[in-house]
Structure formats: structure tokens, C-alpha cells
Design a protein around this motif. Structure first.
Motif, PDB file in Angstrom:
ATOM      1  N   ASP A 120       0.831  -1.208   0.000  1.00 32.66           N
ATOM      2  CA  ASP A 120       0.000   0.000   0.000  1.00 32.66           C
ATOM      3  C   ASP A 120       0.866   1.258   0.000  1.00 32.66           C
ATOM      4  O   ASP A 120       0.581   2.211  -0.719  1.00 32.66           O
ATOM      5  CB  ASP A 120      -0.945   0.015   1.212  1.00 32.66           C
ATOM      6  N   THR A 123       2.508   1.566  -3.434  1.00 37.79           N
ATOM      7  CA  THR A 123       1.495   1.980  -4.402  1.00 37.79           C
ATOM      8  C   THR A 123       1.224   3.477  -4.287  1.00 37.79           C
ATOM      9  O   THR A 123       1.161   4.189  -5.297  1.00 37.79           O
ATOM     10  CB  THR A 123       0.196   1.173  -4.210  1.00 37.79           C
ATOM     11  N   HIS A 137      -0.121   0.147  -8.561  1.00 35.57           N
ATOM     12  CA  HIS A 137      -0.100  -1.119  -7.827  1.00 35.57           C
ATOM     13  C   HIS A 137       0.793  -2.142  -8.538  1.00 35.57           C
ATOM     14  O   HIS A 137       1.560  -2.860  -7.876  1.00 35.57           O
ATOM     15  CB  HIS A 137      -1.514  -1.666  -7.652  1.00 35.57           C
TER      16      HIS A 137
END
Length: 179
Positions: A120, A123, A137
Motif C-alpha cells: 500500500d 502503491t 499497484h
């Protein structure tokens, strides 16, 4: 001078992480954890009733350590990504000897928290560089898979060069993506 009891769980968790990383989770016995943390073995049971509790504490403790380390990597997304990779290279000797913290977090714990939070974070950095959600991602997955793969080879071969080469390649890739 005795340490305050309030930090006992933290000391036990740190000891469990160190043992899991250096000898494996299976060898992180309650007695070994107590000894490493400098506490009476009986008090370990207050915090960790089962081996599953130890594994969860290891996974959560590593996720917390990694989150804290990522928070110090800077505001510029490209610089933060390069700093992330540089942290692997700075830890290359420990990785060669014991593997990565992410690998330790996943081994025997069944926890994916550290990996998911890292993905996360990666990303989000790629999104800050202007990539759309799916592209960001995909790049995050590529970066993490490549650096962890280089780290796994460094550990398996007892040679830091696979990690160092992959990190250098990824740094150039990040820099070209941010230009």
C-alpha cells in the motif's frame, strides 16, 4: 537497575522478533524469548499464552517496525522509493545471514499485514509520481517482488550481490519513472 514492567511486552516482542529472524520462529521458545528479554520465564505466559500468540506478536511487531521505518523515508515519492531500496542494501549483511523482516513476518505466522502495508505504501508513492491506481499497484508489486527476490537469493546463496544488483536496477527504474 530493573527495567519498568510497562515495557515488558515490548522487550518480549523484540526478543521474539530477533529470535525468529536469527534462528527461526520454531526456535523462538518461550524460554529463549524470556532469556533474550531478560525476564522471568513465567512472566512470558502473561503476554504470550501460546506459540500462535508469539507468531502474531512477531508479525505485528515487524509490521510496526517497518511502518515506522517507512515514515522516515521522506516526502518526495521518488526519493522515498530510492530510500526504501537503499534500506535493503544497508541491511544486506543481515539479510544475507537471516533473510528480510518481511520474510520473517510471513514465515510461520500466516500474517500478510506487513506485506500488504508495504505494498500500500509503495502503491501510494507511485500514485504520487502520477501513475493510475492499477499501474501504481503493478509497479509496487514489481518493486517489492524484485527486491525481496534479490534478498531471498542473497540469503540462500550467502552473497549480498543479488540484492545489491536488483536494488541498483530498481533505483534506476524509479528514477526514470520520475523524470
Amino acid at each position: 537497575m530493573p527495567r519498568p514492567a510497562s515495557d515488558k511486552r515490548e522487550r518480549l516482542t523484540d526478543a521474539a522478533i530477533d529470535l525468529a529472524r536469527t534462528t527461526g520462529l520454531a526456535e523462538a521458545t518461550l524460554a529463549a524469548i524470556a532469556s533474550r528479554a531478560g525476564v522471568a520465564q513465567g512472566s512470558v505466559y502473561y503476554y504470550f499464552k501460546t506459540k500462535i500468540d508469539v507468531a502474531q506478536a512477531v508479525a505485528d511487531g515487524i509490521a510496526d517496525r517497518l511502518a515506522a521505518a517507512r515514515s522516515d523515508l521522506g516526502a518526495d515519492p521518488a526519493d522515498a522509493l530510492v530510500a526504501f531500496l537503499s534500506a535493503y542494501v544497508a541491511d544486506a549483511d543481515a539479510i544475507r545471514a537471516h533473510g528480510t523482516l518481511l520474510a520473517t513476518a510471513a514465515a510461520g505466522t500466516g500474517s500478510d499485514r506487513a506485506h500488504r502495508e508495504t505494498l500500500d505504501w509503495l502503491t501510494a508513492r507511485f500514485e504520487e509520481l502520477g501513475f493510475t491506481g492499477d499501474a501504481a499497484h503493478a509497479r509496487a508489486m514489481h518493486l517489492l517482488a524484485t527486491v525481496e527476490g534479490g534478498a531471498a537469493l542473497a540469503h540462500a546463496l550467502g552473497d549480498t550481490s543479488p540484492l545489491e544488483r536488483e536494488a541498483a536496477h530498481l533505483e534506476r527504474w524509479v528514477e526514470s519513472a520520475s523524470s
